[in-house]
Design an enzyme around this catalytic site. Structure first.
Site, PDB file in Angstrom:
ATOM      1  N   LYS A  11       0.847  -1.207   0.000  1.00  0.00           N
ATOM      2  CA  LYS A  11       0.000   0.000   0.000  1.00  0.00           C
ATOM      3  C   LYS A  11       0.883   1.258   0.000  1.00  0.00           C
ATOM      4  O   LYS A  11       1.984   1.216  -0.546  1.00  0.00           O
ATOM      5  CB  LYS A  11      -0.998  -0.047   1.169  1.00  0.00           C
ATOM      6  CG  LYS A  11      -1.745  -1.397   1.205  1.00  0.00           C
ATOM      7  CD  LYS A  11      -2.911  -1.415   2.136  1.00  0.00           C
ATOM      8  CE  LYS A  11      -3.572  -2.797   2.092  1.00  0.00           C
ATOM      9  NZ  LYS A  11      -4.793  -2.882   2.865  1.00  0.00           N
ATOM     10  N   GLU A  96      -9.527  -0.446  -1.759  1.00  0.00           N
ATOM     11  CA  GLU A  96      -9.160   0.951  -1.461  1.00  0.00           C
ATOM     12  C   GLU A  96      -9.187   1.798  -2.737  1.00  0.00           C
ATOM     13  O   GLU A  96      -9.518   2.985  -2.695  1.00  0.00           O
ATOM     14  CB  GLU A  96      -7.781   0.983  -0.775  1.00  0.00           C
ATOM     15  CG  GLU A  96      -7.883   0.433   0.642  1.00  0.00           C
ATOM     16  CD  GLU A  96      -6.646  -0.283   1.150  1.00  0.00           C
ATOM     17  OE1 GLU A  96      -5.557  -0.116   0.576  1.00  0.00           O
ATOM     18  OE2 GLU A  96      -6.777  -1.030   2.142  1.00  0.00           O
TER      19      GLU A  96
HETATM   20  P1  13P Z   1      -4.472  -6.355   5.788  1.00  0.00           P
HETATM   21  O1  13P Z   1      -3.710  -7.657   5.693  1.00  0.00           O
HETATM   22  O2  13P Z   1      -3.672  -5.253   6.412  1.00  0.00           O
HETATM   23  O3  13P Z   1      -5.823  -6.544   6.381  1.00  0.00           O
HETATM   24  O4  13P Z   1      -4.711  -5.874   4.267  1.00  0.00           O
HETATM   25  C1  13P Z   1      -5.230  -6.758   3.355  1.00  0.00           C
HETATM   26  C2  13P Z   1      -5.162  -6.147   2.004  1.00  0.00           C
HETATM   27  O5  13P Z   1      -5.851  -5.175   1.725  1.00  0.00           O
HETATM   28  C3  13P Z   1      -4.207  -6.689   1.034  1.00  0.00           C
HETATM   29  O6  13P Z   1      -4.407  -6.157  -0.228  1.00  0.00           O
END
Ligand code: 13P
Length: 249
Positions: A11, A96
């Site tokens: 991210k 997202e």
């Molecule tokens: P998390 O593992 O932080 O919940 O995030 C999952 C995700 O969005 C992977 O693309």
């Protein structure tokens, strides 16, 4: 036989030096499973990450791309640009992107087409929100997301697609789908593919689960027959945790 894949979606985390530090840590870890390993740093660090992982089995993948080949799209990145820095796989449709950047199924269909036209592999993400699940609509939502963005494709395109089921309510919340909830949805996803493209394509499809996968729960989630790996957020930012998940197979 379908592949097992564990992909780390970083991210919007890690600047250049943090990227180098984390990759150095990743390269020290021992892999005891045969899962394919991917990391998705932010786009500005893809080239560095590609070079730093060149002699390893870690594949560097992108988190997003634009559908056009080039042109007046300020701030955007095309498939050919990604390929020019060594990237061959792109994550598309992350929740997202859908929630904060208004990416619709229609737009995502164009992005998928652009990636495939450029011989890239796509990790296509989708998943329901909490309200959908509470209302019992999760299969309808997920089925529609898959159909709207992918069902215009020829069967042969699916060899370059990986699916990632990420229930929005489990992303970054610490709450995971139970292994049974993940299995039920993955089975439904496979049936959805089967209904249009047949048994072979649906059985060969790698379907990842994403949403608060951690070292402590990975083994149980990955033990389910239709779960072929994970798309990992937070836990992918720590080398030891990421490899504990990779080695959970
Ligand atoms: P998390 O593992 O932080 O919940 O995030 C999952 C995700 O969005 C992977 O693309």
């Amino acid at each position: 036989m379908r592949k097992n894949i564990v992909a780390g979606n970083w991210k919007m985390n890690n600047d250049l030096s943090q990227t180098e530090v984390l990759i150095t840590e990743l390269l020290k870890q021992e892999q005891t499973s045969n899962a394919e390993v991917m990391i998705a740093p932010t786009s500005v660090n893809l080239f560095q990450a590609f070079n730093s992982t060149k002699n390893s089995n870690i594949e560097v993948v992108a988190q997003n791309m634009h559908f056009a080949d080039n042109g007046a799209y300020t701030g955007e990145i095309s498939a050919s640009m990604l390929k020019s820095v060594g990237v061959k796989t792109v994550i598309l449709g992350h929740s997202e992107r859908r929630a904060y950047f208004n990416e619709t199924d229609e737009l995502l269909a164009k992005k998928v087409d652009a990636a495939l036209k450029n011989d890239m592999r796509v990790i296509f993400c989708f998943g329901e929100e909490l309200a959908d699940r509470k209302a019992g609509n999760e299969e309808k939502i997920v089925g529609d997301q898959i159909k709207n963005a992918l069902f215009h494709l020829e069967a042969s395109a699916f060899k370059n697609i990986v699916l990632a089921y990420e229930p929005v309510w489990a992303i970054g919340t610490g709450e995971t789908a139970s292994p049974e909830q993940a299995q039920d949805m993955h089975q439904f996803i496979r049936e959805t593919l089967n209904s249009k493209y047949g048994e072979q394509i649906s059985q060969d499809m790698t379907i990842l689960y994403g949403g608060s996968v951690k070292p402590a729960n990975a083994k149980e989630i990955f033990s389910k027959p239709d779960v072929d790996g994970g798309l990992i957020g937070g836990a992918a930012l720590k080398a030891e945790d990421f490899y504990a998940i990779i080695n959970a197979f």
